[in-house]
Design a protein around this motif. Structure first.
Motif, PDB file in Angstrom:
ATOM      1  N   LYS A  81       0.843  -1.200   0.000  1.00 14.74           N
ATOM      2  CA  LYS A  81       0.000   0.000   0.000  1.00 14.74           C
ATOM      3  C   LYS A  81       0.876   1.247   0.000  1.00 14.74           C
ATOM      4  O   LYS A  81       0.797   2.070  -0.893  1.00 14.74           O
ATOM      5  CB  LYS A  81      -0.918   0.005   1.212  1.00 14.74           C
ATOM      6  CG  LYS A  81      -1.962  -1.097   1.174  1.00 14.74           C
ATOM      7  CD  LYS A  81      -2.979  -0.922   2.277  1.00 14.74           C
ATOM      8  CE  LYS A  81      -4.041  -2.002   2.219  1.00 14.74           C
ATOM      9  NZ  LYS A  81      -3.572  -3.268   2.812  1.00 14.74           N
ATOM     10  N   ARG A  82       1.725   1.359   1.004  1.00 12.47           N
ATOM     11  CA  ARG A  82       2.634   2.510   1.103  1.00 12.47           C
ATOM     12  C   ARG A  82       4.073   2.088   0.792  1.00 12.47           C
ATOM     13  O   ARG A  82       4.844   2.883   0.278  1.00 12.47           O
ATOM     14  CB  ARG A  82       2.573   3.108   2.515  1.00 12.47           C
ATOM     15  CG  ARG A  82       1.261   3.813   2.796  1.00 12.47           C
ATOM     16  CD  ARG A  82       1.240   5.186   2.183  1.00 12.47           C
ATOM     17  NE  ARG A  82      -0.125   5.617   1.910  1.00 12.47           N
ATOM     18  CZ  ARG A  82      -0.441   6.756   1.319  1.00 12.47           C
ATOM     19  NH1 ARG A  82       0.501   7.600   0.949  1.00 12.47           N
ATOM     20  NH2 ARG A  82      -1.690   7.071   1.097  1.00 12.47           N
ATOM     21  N   PRO A 142       1.714   9.997  -6.623  1.00 13.12           N
ATOM     22  CA  PRO A 142       2.315  10.384  -5.347  1.00 13.12           C
ATOM     23  C   PRO A 142       2.903  11.794  -5.394  1.00 13.12           C
ATOM     24  O   PRO A 142       3.440  12.200  -6.423  1.00 13.12           O
ATOM     25  CB  PRO A 142       3.449   9.377  -5.157  1.00 13.12           C
ATOM     26  CG  PRO A 142       3.305   8.352  -6.194  1.00 13.12           C
ATOM     27  CD  PRO A 142       2.428   8.892  -7.266  1.00 13.12           C
ATOM     28  N   VAL A 151       5.347   2.934   8.460  1.00  7.75           N
ATOM     29  CA  VAL A 151       4.177   3.637   7.930  1.00  7.75           C
ATOM     30  C   VAL A 151       3.373   4.207   9.100  1.00  7.75           C
ATOM     31  O   VAL A 151       3.025   3.479  10.038  1.00  7.75           O
ATOM     32  CB  VAL A 151       3.274   2.668   7.124  1.00  7.75           C
ATOM     33  CG1 VAL A 151       2.090   3.416   6.522  1.00  7.75           C
ATOM     34  CG2 VAL A 151       4.065   1.960   6.041  1.00  7.75           C
ATOM     35  N   GLU A 199      -0.578   7.399   6.678  1.00  5.74           N
ATOM     36  CA  GLU A 199      -0.420   7.615   5.236  1.00  5.74           C
ATOM     37  C   GLU A 199       0.903   8.251   4.841  1.00  5.74           C
ATOM     38  O   GLU A 199       1.025   8.847   3.764  1.00  5.74           O
ATOM     39  CB  GLU A 199      -1.596   8.428   4.689  1.00  5.74           C
ATOM     40  CG  GLU A 199      -2.918   7.817   5.116  1.00  5.74           C
ATOM     41  CD  GLU A 199      -4.052   8.184   4.214  1.00  5.74           C
ATOM     42  OE1 GLU A 199      -4.030   9.294   3.652  1.00  5.74           O
ATOM     43  OE2 GLU A 199      -4.961   7.362   4.067  1.00  5.74           O
ATOM     44  N   ARG A 200       1.878   8.168   5.733  1.00  6.38           N
ATOM     45  CA  ARG A 200       3.223   8.623   5.383  1.00  6.38           C
ATOM     46  C   ARG A 200       4.189   7.505   5.717  1.00  6.38           C
ATOM     47  O   ARG A 200       3.889   6.650   6.556  1.00  6.38           O
ATOM     48  CB  ARG A 200       3.609   9.846   6.207  1.00  6.38           C
ATOM     49  CG  ARG A 200       2.784  11.013   5.798  1.00  6.38           C
ATOM     50  CD  ARG A 200       3.404  12.319   6.155  1.00  6.38           C
ATOM     51  NE  ARG A 200       2.421  13.322   5.745  1.00  6.38           N
ATOM     52  CZ  ARG A 200       2.001  14.308   6.506  1.00  6.38           C
ATOM     53  NH1 ARG A 200       2.503  14.467   7.704  1.00  6.38           N
ATOM     54  NH2 ARG A 200       1.114  15.162   6.068  1.00  6.38           N
ATOM     55  N   VAL A 201       5.341   7.547   5.065  1.00  5.37           N
ATOM     56  CA  VAL A 201       6.361   6.557   5.397  1.00  5.37           C
ATOM     57  C   VAL A 201       7.596   7.293   5.896  1.00  5.37           C
ATOM     58  O   VAL A 201       8.026   8.282   5.289  1.00  5.37           O
ATOM     59  CB  VAL A 201       6.741   5.682   4.185  1.00  5.37           C
ATOM     60  CG1 VAL A 201       7.524   4.462   4.649  1.00  5.37           C
ATOM     61  CG2 VAL A 201       5.525   5.244   3.394  1.00  5.37           C
ATOM     62  N   ASP A 217       5.674   9.797   0.905  1.00  5.83           N
ATOM     63  CA  ASP A 217       4.309   9.267   0.839  1.00  5.83           C
ATOM     64  C   ASP A 217       4.285   7.788   0.460  1.00  5.83           C
ATOM     65  O   ASP A 217       3.407   7.043   0.871  1.00  5.83           O
ATOM     66  CB  ASP A 217       3.490  10.086  -0.166  1.00  5.83           C
ATOM     67  CG  ASP A 217       3.417  11.530   0.272  1.00  5.83           C
ATOM     68  OD1 ASP A 217       3.149  11.761   1.467  1.00  5.83           O
ATOM     69  OD2 ASP A 217       3.677  12.431  -0.551  1.00  5.83           O
ATOM     70  N   TYR A 218       5.251   7.399  -0.368  1.00  2.00           N
ATOM     71  CA  TYR A 218       5.364   5.986  -0.758  1.00  2.00           C
ATOM     72  C   TYR A 218       6.840   5.608  -0.810  1.00  2.00           C
ATOM     73  O   TYR A 218       7.683   6.444  -1.136  1.00  2.00           O
ATOM     74  CB  TYR A 218       4.781   5.747  -2.161  1.00  2.00           C
ATOM     75  CG  TYR A 218       3.285   5.900  -2.228  1.00  2.00           C
ATOM     76  CD1 TYR A 218       2.443   4.803  -2.039  1.00  2.00           C
ATOM     77  CD2 TYR A 218       2.713   7.147  -2.485  1.00  2.00           C
ATOM     78  CE1 TYR A 218       1.064   4.945  -2.102  1.00  2.00           C
ATOM     79  CE2 TYR A 218       1.339   7.298  -2.547  1.00  2.00           C
ATOM     80  CZ  TYR A 218       0.519   6.195  -2.360  1.00  2.00           C
ATOM     81  OH  TYR A 218      -0.843   6.330  -2.417  1.00  2.00           O
TER      82      TYR A 218
END
Ligand code: FAD
Ligand code: NAI
Length: 465
Positions: free
Chosen positions: A155-156, A170, A240, A243-245, A263-264
């Motif tokens: 997902k991320r 992204p 994660v 919604e941020r990494v 973000d990814y």
């Protein structure tokens, strides 16, 4: 039990091309594929979708940045990622449809379901019949490799497969691995406005290719798309949260850790051969320490009537290499005497300008201690390149210092992916650098730079520089 001359497990560019060639040469062929869609990694989640998005993103980038230099002005240029993805899916669908058609045309029986060995001649297809093959080809390909300390949640923290179908563009993307996937993905997303960070363990991008080409790739990604490139760094952890990494990377040589918020995260650290659930042991086969199926120079496994091809064995993990392997095995089975030489297999990175190489690199020759000469010609000295406003890059020809035999060709420039065919032909037919210089190539074309670099390798200098 259904009996065939040849049962092939896996319908990627290795398996499906082997199937066509074997059928053309008179063998009865069954092809087993665990997914509903034929074509393997290349057609579904690799070559075709990535090149589709590379082409779309390049057009957008050119329209935004370079059309005005040609006197073309576009007002209100906008972008639909959704439409780009839809076009990509359509291209994949058409291409897969083409393979289905070819299977029917060549009377190849296709079975969808996971295949596994029951014995050295029998393959059980999940939800289908058991197939008996006088010969068997294992063409089960590869899957993305992962890192022990970073878990891919798809997902991320994603692989190339998810990156090619992300449901949003992204804002920020960190890429672990500056190899072919890392560099191509950085181009796709960088052109569309994503902030890119690449973390590469080694001190250069594209480690398998010519060192100057790797440096050009670094320049292109930083100058054109503003990518941040951390060479000599390895990714340590990725977490994660909302919604941020949060990613950490440490310099290989020691020093302080860098924290990256993104973000990814795309993990692109290579691919591993895929033999999961194949039950190789039932055919008295085993994989080596890198998960590959060992084969001899005829691509026979330890069990002589079982062959293996493509990403699941040694050699470059490339679609055209897998197909060459497949043709090589099919022709042997039909009594022909084919030839295979991985040194003649070109590598291409489809960024812009393109990067392509075939044969020896300078590093390989230095390691072998073989004396060589190089000739280089920059595209800035090419009339065609100036007309096209495409003056970046070069052609490098490498020749044996004593005999002038062509040993390698490396191109960074427009249409390099197609031009490298001349290098492939030169290597395959034992050309000298002088032979390449003597080719009467059309003017004005990008190919003229090949002649110039060849003359430089052969005699020390080109004509137009
Ligand atoms: P694969 O294409 O992986 O096919 C193997 C097939 O076997 C799969 O369909 C799988 O489902 C099936 N299978 C596996 N196990 C079983 C089983 N037990 N039973 C039944 N079926 C099974 N290469 C290039 O040359 N040019 C490119 O531009 C390029 N771009 C790429 C871009 C990306 C993002 C990626 C990931 C790869 C790219 N590649 C490219 C590499 C290329 O995709 C592979 O080298 C190629 O697909 C390998 O072919 P293969 O037939 O060996 O295996
Ligand atoms: P790759 O082997 O090209 O690159 C992986 C990179 O990751 C290497 O540069 C390596 O040094 C780096 N790396 C490994 N561990 C790391 C770590 N912990 N931190 C930072 N960096 C690390 O593999 P890639 O790009 O994943 O591609 C897989 C295969 O797919 C390749 O063999 C390639 O040939 C094929 N492919 C081919 C394409 C083409 O022909 N145009 C396009 C895309 C993929």
């Amino acid at each position: 039990m259904q009996r065939y001359d040849l049962v092939i497990i896996g319908s990627g560019p290795g398996g499906y091309v082997a199937a066509i060639r074997a059928a053309q040469l008179g063998l009865s062929v069954a092809l087993v594929e665990r997914y509903p869609s034929l074509g393997g990694t290349c057609l579904n989640v690799g070559c075709i979708p990535s090149k589709t998005l590379l082409d779309s993103s390049e057009l957008y980038y050119e329209a935004q940045k370079h059309f005005s230099e040609h006197g073309i002005f576009i007002e209100n240029l906008s972008l639909s990622w959704e439409k780009m993805l839809a076009r990509k899916s359509q291209v994949v669908k058409q291409t897969v449809g083409g393979v289905e058609y070819l299977m029917k045309k060549n009377k190849i029986e296709v079975f969808h379901g996971h295949g596994r060995f029951i014995s050295a001649n029998e393959i059980a297809v999940e939800g289908g019949p058991t197939l008996y093959g006088k010969y068997i080809i294992i063409a089960t390909g590869s899957k993305p490799a992962s890192l022990p300390h970073i878990s891919i949640d798809k997902k991320r923290i994603i692989t190339s497969t998810e990156a090619l179908s992300l449901n949003e563009l992204p804002r920020r993307l960190a890429i672990i691995g500056g190899g072919v996937i890392g560099v191509e993905m950085a181009s796709i997303f960088g052109r569309l406005g994503t902030e890119i960070t690449i973390i590469e363990y080694l001190d250069r991008l594209l480690p398998g290719m010519d060192a100057d080409a790797g440096e050009e790739a670094r320049r292109i990604l930083t100058a054109d798309y503003g990518a941040k490139i951390l060479l000599g760094h390895s990714a340590q952890s990725a977490e994660v949260r909302e919604e941020r990494v949060y990613l950490t990377a440490a310099p290989r040589a020691g020093g302080s850790t860098i924290n990256i918020e993104t973000d990814y995260v795309l993990v692109a650290v290579g691919r591993r051969p895929y033999t999961d659930g194949l039950e190789l042991e039932k055919a008295s086969l085993a994989v080596d320490e890198r998960g590959r199926i060992p084969v001899n120079s005829q691509l026979q496994t330890a069990v002589p009537h079982i062959y293996a091809i493509g990403d699941v064995i040694q050699g470059p993990m490339l679609a055209h290499k897998a197909s060459e392997d497949g043709i090589f095995v099919a022709e042997q089975l039909a009594g022909r005497k084919p030839h295979l030489d991985y040194l003649q297999v070109p590598s291409v990175v489809y960024i812009w300008p393109e990067i392509a190489g075939v044969g020896y690199t300078e590093e390989m020759l230095r390691q072998e201690g073989r004396p060589y000469r190089t000739g280089k010609f920059p595209y800035r000295a090419s009339g065609r390149a100036r007309a096209a406003h495409e003056t970046r890059g070069f052609v490098k020809v490498i020749a044996d210092a004593k005999t002038d035999l062509l040993l390698g060709m490396h191109i960074v420039g427009p249409r390099a992916a197609d031009l490298i065919a001349i290098g492939v032909a030169g290597l395959a037919y034992g050309a000298s650098a002088e032979d390449i210089f003597r080719l009467p190539l059309a003017h004005p074309t990008f190919s003229e730079a090949l002649k110039e670099a060849a003359l430089a390798a052969s005699e020390g200098g080109p004509l137009h520089l």
